[in-house]
Design a protein around this motif. Structure first.
Motif, PDB file in Angstrom:
ATOM      1  N   THR A   1     -57.418   7.273 -31.250  1.00  0.00           N
ATOM      2  CA  THR A   1     -57.872   8.288 -32.236  1.00  0.00           C
ATOM      3  C   THR A   1     -59.389   8.353 -31.829  1.00  0.00           C
ATOM      4  OG1 THR A   1     -58.665   6.225 -33.386  1.00  0.00           O
ATOM      5  CG2 THR A   1     -56.839   7.293 -33.959  1.00  0.00           C
ATOM      6  N   ILE A   2     -60.175   9.616 -32.520  1.00  0.00           N
ATOM      7  CA  ILE A   2     -61.528   9.591 -32.019  1.00  0.00           C
ATOM      8  C   ILE A   2     -62.530   9.569 -33.291  1.00  0.00           C
ATOM      9  CG2 ILE A   2     -62.981  11.468 -31.012  1.00  0.00           C
ATOM     10  CD1 ILE A   2     -60.519  12.575 -29.522  1.00  0.00           C
ATOM     11  N   ASN A   3     -63.448   9.034 -33.263  1.00  0.00           N
ATOM     12  CA  ASN A   3     -64.342   8.799 -34.445  1.00  0.00           C
ATOM     13  C   ASN A   3     -65.917   9.426 -33.835  1.00  0.00           C
ATOM     14  OD1 ASN A   3     -65.058   8.016 -37.177  1.00  0.00           O
ATOM     15  ND2 ASN A   3     -66.447   6.711 -36.093  1.00  0.00           N
ATOM     16  N   VAL A   4     -66.463  10.265 -34.563  1.00  0.00           N
ATOM     17  CA  VAL A   4     -67.887  10.851 -34.153  1.00  0.00           C
ATOM     18  C   VAL A   4     -68.857  10.414 -35.239  1.00  0.00           C
ATOM     19  CG1 VAL A   4     -69.114  12.762 -33.580  1.00  0.00           C
ATOM     20  CG2 VAL A   4     -66.613  12.756 -33.097  1.00  0.00           C
ATOM     21  N   VAL A   5     -69.877   9.988 -34.592  1.00  0.00           N
ATOM     22  CA  VAL A   5     -71.178   9.668 -35.754  1.00  0.00           C
ATOM     23  C   VAL A   5     -72.361  10.239 -35.328  1.00  0.00           C
ATOM     24  CG1 VAL A   5     -72.508   7.821 -36.879  1.00  0.00           C
ATOM     25  CG2 VAL A   5     -70.019   7.453 -36.591  1.00  0.00           C
ATOM     26  N   SER A   6     -73.153  11.049 -35.763  1.00  0.00           N
ATOM     27  CA  SER A   6     -74.190  11.683 -35.243  1.00  0.00           C
ATOM     28  C   SER A   6     -75.387  11.823 -36.424  1.00  0.00           C
ATOM     29  CB  SER A   6     -73.838  13.204 -35.052  1.00  0.00           C
ATOM     30  OG  SER A   6     -75.179  13.986 -34.492  1.00  0.00           O
ATOM     31  N   ARG A   7     -76.684  11.626 -35.773  1.00  0.00           N
ATOM     32  CA  ARG A   7     -77.841  11.622 -36.681  1.00  0.00           C
ATOM     33  C   ARG A   7     -78.603  12.411 -35.849  1.00  0.00           C
ATOM     34  NH1 ARG A   7     -75.584   6.760 -36.090  1.00  0.00           N
ATOM     35  NH2 ARG A   7     -76.525   6.607 -34.132  1.00  0.00           N
ATOM     36  N   PRO A   8     -79.039  13.369 -36.752  1.00  0.00           N
ATOM     37  CA  PRO A   8     -80.177  14.501 -36.172  1.00  0.00           C
ATOM     38  C   PRO A   8     -81.492  13.891 -35.593  1.00  0.00           C
ATOM     39  CG  PRO A   8     -79.236  15.387 -38.319  1.00  0.00           C
ATOM     40  CD  PRO A   8     -78.800  13.585 -38.131  1.00  0.00           C
ATOM     41  N   GLY A   9     -81.600  14.485 -34.496  1.00  0.00           N
ATOM     42  CA  GLY A   9     -82.748  13.890 -33.868  1.00  0.00           C
ATOM     43  C   GLY A   9     -82.841  12.510 -33.380  1.00  0.00           C
ATOM     44  N   GLU A  10     -81.569  11.709 -33.711  1.00  0.00           N
ATOM     45  CA  GLU A  10     -81.661  10.406 -32.982  1.00  0.00           C
ATOM     46  C   GLU A  10     -80.311  10.135 -31.981  1.00  0.00           C
ATOM     47  OE1 GLU A  10     -81.209   7.550 -36.195  1.00  0.00           O
ATOM     48  OE2 GLU A  10     -82.866   8.296 -37.252  1.00  0.00           O
ATOM     49  N   GLY A  11     -79.414  10.919 -32.110  1.00  0.00           N
ATOM     50  CA  GLY A  11     -78.281  11.251 -30.910  1.00  0.00           C
ATOM     51  C   GLY A  11     -76.963  11.035 -31.736  1.00  0.00           C
ATOM     52  N   SER A  12     -75.889  11.181 -30.703  1.00  0.00           N
ATOM     53  CA  SER A  12     -74.557  11.032 -31.202  1.00  0.00           C
ATOM     54  C   SER A  12     -73.764   9.790 -30.862  1.00  0.00           C
ATOM     55  CB  SER A  12     -73.753  12.365 -30.937  1.00  0.00           C
ATOM     56  OG  SER A  12     -74.400  13.301 -31.534  1.00  0.00           O
ATOM     57  N   GLU A  13     -72.771   9.486 -31.478  1.00  0.00           N
ATOM     58  CA  GLU A  13     -71.928   8.368 -30.684  1.00  0.00           C
ATOM     59  C   GLU A  13     -70.600   8.795 -31.061  1.00  0.00           C
ATOM     60  OE1 GLU A  13     -70.777   3.938 -32.359  1.00  0.00           O
ATOM     61  OE2 GLU A  13     -72.885   4.262 -32.234  1.00  0.00           O
ATOM     62  N   ILE A  14     -69.659   8.856 -30.113  1.00  0.00           N
ATOM     63  CA  ILE A  14     -68.252   9.208 -30.073  1.00  0.00           C
ATOM     64  C   ILE A  14     -67.523   8.065 -29.407  1.00  0.00           C
ATOM     65  CG2 ILE A  14     -66.209  10.515 -28.802  1.00  0.00           C
ATOM     66  CD1 ILE A  14     -68.490  12.661 -28.706  1.00  0.00           C
ATOM     67  N   SER A  15     -66.499   7.560 -30.566  1.00  0.00           N
ATOM     68  CA  SER A  15     -65.852   6.147 -30.087  1.00  0.00           C
ATOM     69  C   SER A  15     -64.295   6.681 -29.916  1.00  0.00           C
ATOM     70  CB  SER A  15     -65.940   5.265 -31.360  1.00  0.00           C
ATOM     71  OG  SER A  15     -67.360   4.809 -31.439  1.00  0.00           O
ATOM     72  N   LEU A  16     -63.814   6.325 -28.929  1.00  0.00           N
ATOM     73  CA  LEU A  16     -62.342   6.182 -28.605  1.00  0.00           C
ATOM     74  C   LEU A  16     -61.540   5.168 -28.768  1.00  0.00           C
ATOM     75  CD1 LEU A  16     -62.711   8.324 -25.203  1.00  0.00           C
ATOM     76  CD2 LEU A  16     -62.765   9.196 -27.676  1.00  0.00           C
ATOM     77  N   ALA A  17     -60.524   4.919 -29.668  1.00  0.00           N
ATOM     78  CA  ALA A  17     -59.657   3.783 -29.778  1.00  0.00           C
ATOM     79  C   ALA A  17     -58.420   3.980 -29.175  1.00  0.00           C
ATOM     80  CB  ALA A  17     -59.629   3.551 -31.362  1.00  0.00           C
ATOM     81  N   ILE A  18     -58.256   3.266 -28.111  1.00  0.00           N
ATOM     82  CA  ILE A  18     -56.923   3.576 -27.323  1.00  0.00           C
ATOM     83  C   ILE A  18     -55.929   2.071 -27.090  1.00  0.00           C
ATOM     84  CG2 ILE A  18     -56.168   3.975 -25.073  1.00  0.00           C
ATOM     85  CD1 ILE A  18     -58.101   6.196 -26.386  1.00  0.00           C
ATOM     86  N   PRO A  19     -54.950   2.372 -27.142  1.00  0.00           N
ATOM     87  CA  PRO A  19     -53.974   1.100 -27.233  1.00  0.00           C
ATOM     88  C   PRO A  19     -54.105   0.509 -25.925  1.00  0.00           C
ATOM     89  CG  PRO A  19     -52.856   2.959 -27.858  1.00  0.00           C
ATOM     90  CD  PRO A  19     -53.992   3.565 -27.543  1.00  0.00           C
ATOM     91  N   LEU A  20     -54.023  -0.795 -25.841  1.00  0.00           N
ATOM     92  CA  LEU A  20     -54.365  -1.753 -24.347  1.00  0.00           C
ATOM     93  C   LEU A  20     -53.178  -1.484 -23.409  1.00  0.00           C
ATOM     94  CD1 LEU A  20     -55.614  -5.384 -25.865  1.00  0.00           C
ATOM     95  CD2 LEU A  20     -56.820  -3.602 -24.559  1.00  0.00           C
ATOM     96  N   THR A  21     -51.962  -1.174 -24.009  1.00  0.00           N
ATOM     97  CA  THR A  21     -51.048  -0.803 -23.156  1.00  0.00           C
ATOM     98  C   THR A  21     -50.087   0.355 -23.771  1.00  0.00           C
ATOM     99  OG1 THR A  21     -49.085  -1.844 -21.853  1.00  0.00           O
ATOM    100  CG2 THR A  21     -49.712  -2.447 -24.155  1.00  0.00           C
ATOM    101  N   LEU A  22     -49.371   1.077 -22.778  1.00  0.00           N
ATOM    102  CA  LEU A  22     -48.636   1.979 -23.295  1.00  0.00           C
ATOM    103  C   LEU A  22     -47.196   2.002 -23.054  1.00  0.00           C
ATOM    104  CD1 LEU A  22     -50.349   4.826 -21.713  1.00  0.00           C
ATOM    105  CD2 LEU A  22     -50.711   3.980 -23.904  1.00  0.00           C
TER     106      LEU A  22
END
Length: 667
Positions: free
Chosen positions: A503-524
């Motif tokens: 899954t992908i989660n996006v957090v952004s604050r104007p003038g402060e920056g952005s943060e994109i988090s990738l939640a990935i299973p440890l194994t497939l």
């Protein structure tokens, strides 16, 4: 018994050496006075040149020789290390990779261009050094005697370049000892029976002599005696020259491991490092994959055995089944550890990328990494490389401002890209964060409306709005550049992460920056799952996503119809009736169960008829006909030979949250 292709082995070793050279250059670019990094880069180039010549990569050896010579001058203090020199050798390093991959290609024009850049960088460093040259060190006379193993030439070692390298250190007198050459009738043409006595007058330290023999040190006989009073040697009695076509290569008797490049006579810690490296065994990745498949089949067979033993009254069969279950579990855990690699292998690639992007955009960019020791399945690392490249490029191009814009905003001139990794339950969370301008929500909305992705004035949460940037062809760039603007990269990110069941989660604050988090299973490959029944079919829910299980009676089910919420410790959690979602056409059991699952901070309940229990799940991919079915991420074979579908937790949580939003909007 099959033996590995020596050229393939060389290419693997060369790739590791090129990575080490690149890492050393990037570290040196941060601190140009770091002598250790200068030595590390020099040794890497020296090793690559020698190995390339031994395996017939003459163009690689000749080209690398020039870079090695440049760093040798830096090492000796003749020229200083400069940013221009580092940039020139980084470009040369990319060309070395091309020479390794396609040695028969037409590389002459590019080689000349890169060598011109290298010469200009070295000449500029030379002319920029205004300090008066220091007096040269006193020359010392060394008496050297060495002999190589009898099978040295058969293994590819040529003694002539070794003698040439000794000549490069100073004035030499070389005498060949032929006393051990056997008679002609028993002489094998591939055997070496000659030893050499060398008198060397040089201003170089003893370690420079050891460096000449660095690749053959373990198998040869070498005696080096330092004469106290420097004496000029007589004119050489024996003249030995390498063939004119040879690019002064350094030849080794076997392909060297990158760690084993230190002189045993002068560097004891390096000996320990080399010994530790010798304990490792290189195994092709496909063999690990094949072994993983076998372990998966064993887990399925063990599950069937456990089911048979459970229905039998034979105590011995049950005991054997328990032993097999324990051993297969231990084997599975061991196999999973073998496939795990630190995420530093992924993060290390972006140091060069950020360096190049800073030069291309004219911005000052710092890269900070955290959690490099976090381990992930190797197949996950391989598939994450491309999405991460797109995200880092996007942060550098769209996210970070120019130095002037940052000064006006009261920020440091250098922008920062922060990469971090951490484990959370059965997932690894990889975060790409920047301190730039943030995502312009108004521009994203305007672009989405003009593209028809959303209706004008549609009610969307920030997270739903940010997810639109991953739509195919979506881009808010004003113009197409070499870095971005075509709306392709983020679509690649979304498709790859979905394929990884992440899954992908996006957090952004104007003038402060952005943060994109990738939640990935440890194994497939293998996961622990919760086996449930819905109607007459069975399904597996990844156990790492399960928070808790509740009972849902018929009365509660009837009361909740129309709103689909349950109260869980003073909070409302939306839930999905899997019977309705999967259209089973069956009546609900009298006492249904709610399995609460989560991804990050989002939770949703899944209503099932029965919870069967834990199940060790070997994941099998869906067929091409079903690869776009979003609710399932794969399938597994149960102990009785039946098939159970594995639920895609991320998709179901998103479905539940969307249902919650619609209900709240309607209410």
């Amino acid at each position: 018994m099959s033996f590995p292709d020596p050229i393939a082995v060389f290419r693997t070793e060369a790739a590791e050496l090129l990575e080490q050279i690149e890492a050393g250059l990037l570290d040196l670019n941060v601190n140009l006075g770091d002598k250790d990094q200068v030595d590390a880069v020099f040794r890497g180039l020296h090793t690559l040149k020698g190995s390339g010549a031994m395996f017939g990569f003459e163009a690689l050896a000749a080209f690398t020789h020039h870079c090695e010579t440049a760093f040798d001058r830096v090492r000796k203090g003749e020229v200083p290390a400069t940013h221009a020199l580092v940039t020139a050798v980084l470009g040369a390093r990319d060309h070395m990779r091309a020479l390794v991959e396609t040695p028969m290609g037409d590389h002459e024009a590019m080689s000349e261009t890169l060598l011109d850049n290298l010469r200009r960088a070295v000449d500029g460093a030379d002319s920029g050094d205004a300090a008066a040259p220091a007096a040269g060190p006193a020359r010392i006379l060394y008496k050297i005697r060495f002999s190589l193993p009898q099978n040295a030439m058969a293994n590819g070692t040529n003694p002539l370049p070794l003698l040439d390298e000794l000549r490069d250190l100073g004035t030499c007198r070389i005498v060949a000892d032929r006393s051990k050459i056997p008679s002609l009738d028993v002489l094998a043409p591939t055997d070496l029976h000659i030893a050499w006595d060398v008198e060397l007058l040089t201003d170089q330290p003893r370690s420079a002599i050891d460096d000449v023999f660095i690749f053959v040190m373990d198998d040869m006989e070498l005696v080096v005696e330092e004469v106290a009073a420097p004496v000029e040697p007589e004119a050489p009695v024996t003249t030995i020259k390498a063939p004119a076509a040879a690019p002064e290569p350094t030849i080794s008797s076997s392909l060297p491991a990158p760690a084993a490049v230190a002189s045993p006579a002068t560097n004891a810690p390096a000996d320990a490092k080399a010994a530790k490296a010798a304990e490792n065994v290189r195994v092709p990745a496909e063999r690990l994959d094949e072994l993983m498949d076998r372990v998966g089949e064993l887990v399925i067979a063990q599950s069937r055995l456990s089911q048979l033993a459970g229905g039998s009254g034979d105590l011995q069969l049950r005991a054997v089944s328990e032993d097999v279950e324990r051993l297969s579990g231990e084997l599975r855990d061991t196999m999973m550890v073998l496939r795990m690699v630190p995420v530093t292998q992924l993060f290390g690639r972006f140091r060069r990328l950020v360096h190049d992007l800073a030069n291309e955009t004219g911005k000052r960019i710092e890269l900070v990494t955290e959690g490099e020791t976090t381990e992930v399945d190797k197949s996950v690392i391989e598939r994450l490389a491309d999405p991460m490249v797109h995200l880092v490029r996007n942060s550098c191009d769209h996210g970070l401002e120019t130095a002037e814009e940052r000064r006006v905003a009261g920020k440091p001139e250098a922008g920062r890209i922060h990469l971090s990794a951490r484990q959370q339950a059965g997932e690894v969370i990889i975060t790409i964060k920047d301190d730039g301008r943030g995502i312009n929500k108004d521009r994203v909305r305007a672009k989405a409306e003009s593209s028809g992705l959303i209706q004008p004035n549609a009610s969307l949460t920030d997270q739903e709005l940010y997810q639109l940037i991953f739509q195919p062809g979506f881009s808010t760039a004003q113009a197409v550049t070499n870095l971005s603007g075509r709306g392709v990269g983020m679509d690649v990110v979304k498709r790859t992460i979905d394929a990884l069941r992440g899954t992908i989660n996006v957090v952004s604050r104007p003038g402060e920056g952005s943060e994109i988090s990738l939640a990935i299973p440890l194994t497939l490959a293998i996961i622990d799952g919760l086996l449930v029944r819905v109607g007459n079919a069975r399904y597996v829910i990844p156990l790492s996503a399960v928070e808790e299980c509740l009972e849902l009676s018929v009365e509660e089910d009837m009361r909740s119809r129309g709103r689909s919420f349950i109260s869980l410790r003073d909070s409302l959690v939306p839930f999905l009736r899997l019977r309705d979602l999967f259209r089973t056409g069956t009546k609900p059991d009298p006492f249904q169960k709610v399995v609460v699952i989560s991804t990050g901070s989002e939770r949703v309940g899944l209503v099932v008829d029965q919870i069967i229990g834990d199940h060790q799940t070997v994941i099998k991919g869906m067929s091409k006909l079903h690869h776009d079915v979003g609710m399932f991420s794969g399938a597994t074979i149960l102990g009785d030979g039946g098939v159970a579908l594995i639920l895609d937790v991320g998709h179901l949580v998103a479905e539940g949250q969307q249902q919650e939003a619609h209900l709240r909007a309607a209410g």
